[in-house]
Scaffold this motif. Structure first.
Motif, PDB file in Angstrom:
ATOM      1  N   CYS A  19       0.736  -1.086  -0.049  1.00 21.10           N
ATOM      2  CA  CYS A  19      -0.159  -0.056   0.023  1.00 21.10           C
ATOM      3  C   CYS A  19       0.842   1.393   0.119  1.00 21.10           C
ATOM      4  N   ALA A  20       1.889   1.340   0.813  1.00 26.20           N
ATOM      5  CA  ALA A  20       2.860   2.336   0.875  1.00 26.20           C
ATOM      6  C   ALA A  20       3.562   2.629  -0.499  1.00 26.20           C
ATOM      7  N   ARG A  21       3.878   1.710  -1.049  1.00 26.14           N
ATOM      8  CA  ARG A  21       4.723   1.823  -2.581  1.00 26.14           C
ATOM      9  C   ARG A  21       3.657   2.153  -3.425  1.00 26.14           C
ATOM     10  N   ARG A  22       2.312   1.900  -3.296  1.00 21.63           N
ATOM     11  CA  ARG A  22       1.401   2.462  -4.405  1.00 21.63           C
ATOM     12  C   ARG A  22       1.249   3.711  -4.166  1.00 21.63           C
ATOM     13  N   ALA A  23       1.107   4.209  -2.923  1.00 25.55           N
ATOM     14  CA  ALA A  23       0.898   5.806  -2.416  1.00 25.55           C
ATOM     15  C   ALA A  23       2.029   6.762  -3.147  1.00 25.55           C
ATOM     16  N   LEU A  24       2.995   6.013  -3.056  1.00 25.63           N
ATOM     17  CA  LEU A  24       4.401   6.836  -3.380  1.00 25.63           C
ATOM     18  C   LEU A  24       4.374   6.758  -4.943  1.00 25.63           C
ATOM     19  N   GLU A  25       3.908   5.622  -5.513  1.00 27.38           N
ATOM     20  CA  GLU A  25       3.835   5.842  -7.061  1.00 27.38           C
ATOM     21  C   GLU A  25       2.776   6.605  -7.396  1.00 27.38           C
ATOM     22  N   LEU A  26       1.680   6.684  -7.003  1.00 30.74           N
ATOM     23  CA  LEU A  26       0.689   7.751  -7.374  1.00 30.74           C
ATOM     24  C   LEU A  26       1.122   9.083  -7.165  1.00 30.74           C
ATOM     25  N   VAL A  27       2.006   9.599  -6.018  1.00 29.49           N
ATOM     26  CA  VAL A  27       2.574  10.700  -5.664  1.00 29.49           C
ATOM     27  C   VAL A  27       3.401  11.148  -6.710  1.00 29.49           C
ATOM     28  N   SER A  28       4.465  10.179  -7.142  1.00 30.05           N
ATOM     29  CA  SER A  28       5.412  10.500  -8.021  1.00 30.05           C
ATOM     30  C   SER A  28       4.904  10.706  -9.383  1.00 30.05           C
ATOM     31  N   VAL A  39       1.567  13.406   1.859  1.00 26.75           N
ATOM     32  CA  VAL A  39       1.403  12.162   1.503  1.00 26.75           C
ATOM     33  C   VAL A  39       2.694  11.378   1.452  1.00 26.75           C
ATOM     34  N   LEU A  40       3.536  12.160   0.684  1.00 29.00           N
ATOM     35  CA  LEU A  40       4.877  11.469   0.304  1.00 29.00           C
ATOM     36  C   LEU A  40       5.531  11.413   1.662  1.00 29.00           C
ATOM     37  N   GLY A  41       5.611  12.052   2.455  1.00 31.46           N
ATOM     38  CA  GLY A  41       6.348  11.847   4.048  1.00 31.46           C
ATOM     39  C   GLY A  41       5.719  10.716   4.716  1.00 31.46           C
ATOM     40  N   LYS A  42       4.082  10.486   4.523  1.00 30.42           N
ATOM     41  CA  LYS A  42       3.570   9.720   5.447  1.00 30.42           C
ATOM     42  C   LYS A  42       3.613   8.334   5.009  1.00 30.42           C
ATOM     43  N   ALA A  43       3.540   8.264   3.511  1.00 27.70           N
ATOM     44  CA  ALA A  43       3.853   6.897   2.793  1.00 27.70           C
ATOM     45  C   ALA A  43       5.115   6.488   2.872  1.00 27.70           C
ATOM     46  N   SER A  44       6.162   7.327   3.014  1.00 29.28           N
ATOM     47  CA  SER A  44       7.631   6.989   3.244  1.00 29.28           C
ATOM     48  C   SER A  44       7.829   6.453   4.567  1.00 29.28           C
ATOM     49  N   ALA A  45       7.122   6.888   5.611  1.00 25.50           N
ATOM     50  CA  ALA A  45       7.310   6.559   6.923  1.00 25.50           C
ATOM     51  C   ALA A  45       6.493   5.253   7.101  1.00 25.50           C
ATOM     52  N   ASP A  46       5.440   5.132   6.438  1.00 25.73           N
ATOM     53  CA  ASP A  46       4.686   3.616   6.426  1.00 25.73           C
ATOM     54  C   ASP A  46       5.572   2.664   5.984  1.00 25.73           C
ATOM     55  N   LEU A  47       6.288   2.980   4.769  1.00 23.81           N
ATOM     56  CA  LEU A  47       7.214   1.861   3.993  1.00 23.81           C
ATOM     57  C   LEU A  47       8.085   1.668   4.885  1.00 23.81           C
ATOM     58  N   ALA A  48       9.077   2.753   5.561  1.00 24.80           N
ATOM     59  CA  ALA A  48       9.862   2.382   6.353  1.00 24.80           C
ATOM     60  C   ALA A  48       9.484   1.396   7.640  1.00 24.80           C
ATOM     61  N   MET A  49       8.150   1.609   8.318  1.00 25.05           N
ATOM     62  CA  MET A  49       7.779   0.724   9.297  1.00 25.05           C
ATOM     63  C   MET A  49       7.626  -0.682   8.826  1.00 25.05           C
ATOM     64  N   ALA A  50       6.962  -0.642   7.739  1.00 17.80           N
ATOM     65  CA  ALA A  50       6.741  -2.000   7.079  1.00 17.80           C
ATOM     66  C   ALA A  50       8.078  -2.917   6.861  1.00 17.80           C
ATOM     67  N   ARG A  51       9.112  -1.945   6.816  1.00 16.66           N
ATOM     68  CA  ARG A  51      10.424  -2.734   6.652  1.00 16.66           C
ATOM     69  C   ARG A  51      10.898  -3.217   7.860  1.00 16.66           C
ATOM     70  N   LEU A  52      10.668  -2.336   8.955  1.00 17.65           N
ATOM     71  CA  LEU A  52      11.152  -2.560  10.261  1.00 17.65           C
ATOM     72  C   LEU A  52      10.468  -4.110  10.854  1.00 17.65           C
ATOM     73  N   LEU A  53       9.098  -4.022  10.057  1.00 21.76           N
ATOM     74  CA  LEU A  53       8.546  -5.294  10.541  1.00 21.76           C
ATOM     75  C   LEU A  53       8.858  -6.230   9.807  1.00 21.76           C
ATOM     76  N   SER A  54       9.803  -6.380   8.822  1.00 21.87           N
ATOM     77  CA  SER A  54      10.544  -7.461   7.898  1.00 21.87           C
ATOM     78  C   SER A  54      11.796  -7.572   8.352  1.00 21.87           C
TER      79      SER A  54
END
Length: 75
Positions: A19-28, A39-54
């Motif tokens: 979902c975060a990647r899709r949001a970043l694609e749409l913004v970009s 949106v760019l900042g929040k989606a980037s933060a969400d993507l970073a958190m998702a990576r931390l979960l992994s």
């Protein structure tokens, strides 16, 4: 709340990353002047958190660097 944020809350790192990647694609895909820095900042933060979960600490760290270097702009 974004779809990525919701996925993070339920512990779905894979779904949050998608979902975060899709949001970043749409913004970009928008012209620079029409890109939402919020949106760019929040989606980037969400993507970073998702990576931390992994357990991808380096991947999360790489995403945080550009945000820390952003300069405030006035509209």
């Amino acid at each position: 709340m974004s779809n990525a944020s919701t996925a993070l809350l339920v512990g779905d790192g894979h779904g949050a990353e998608e979902c975060a990647r899709r949001a970043l694609e749409l913004v970009s895909s928008r012209p620079n002047r029409q890109r939402s820095t919020t949106v760019l900042g929040k989606a980037s933060a969400d993507l970073a958190m998702a990576r931390l979960l992994s357990d991808d600490v380096e991947g999360a760290s790489d995403l945080c660097r550009p945000c820390s270097q952003c300069q405030a702009t006035s509209a």
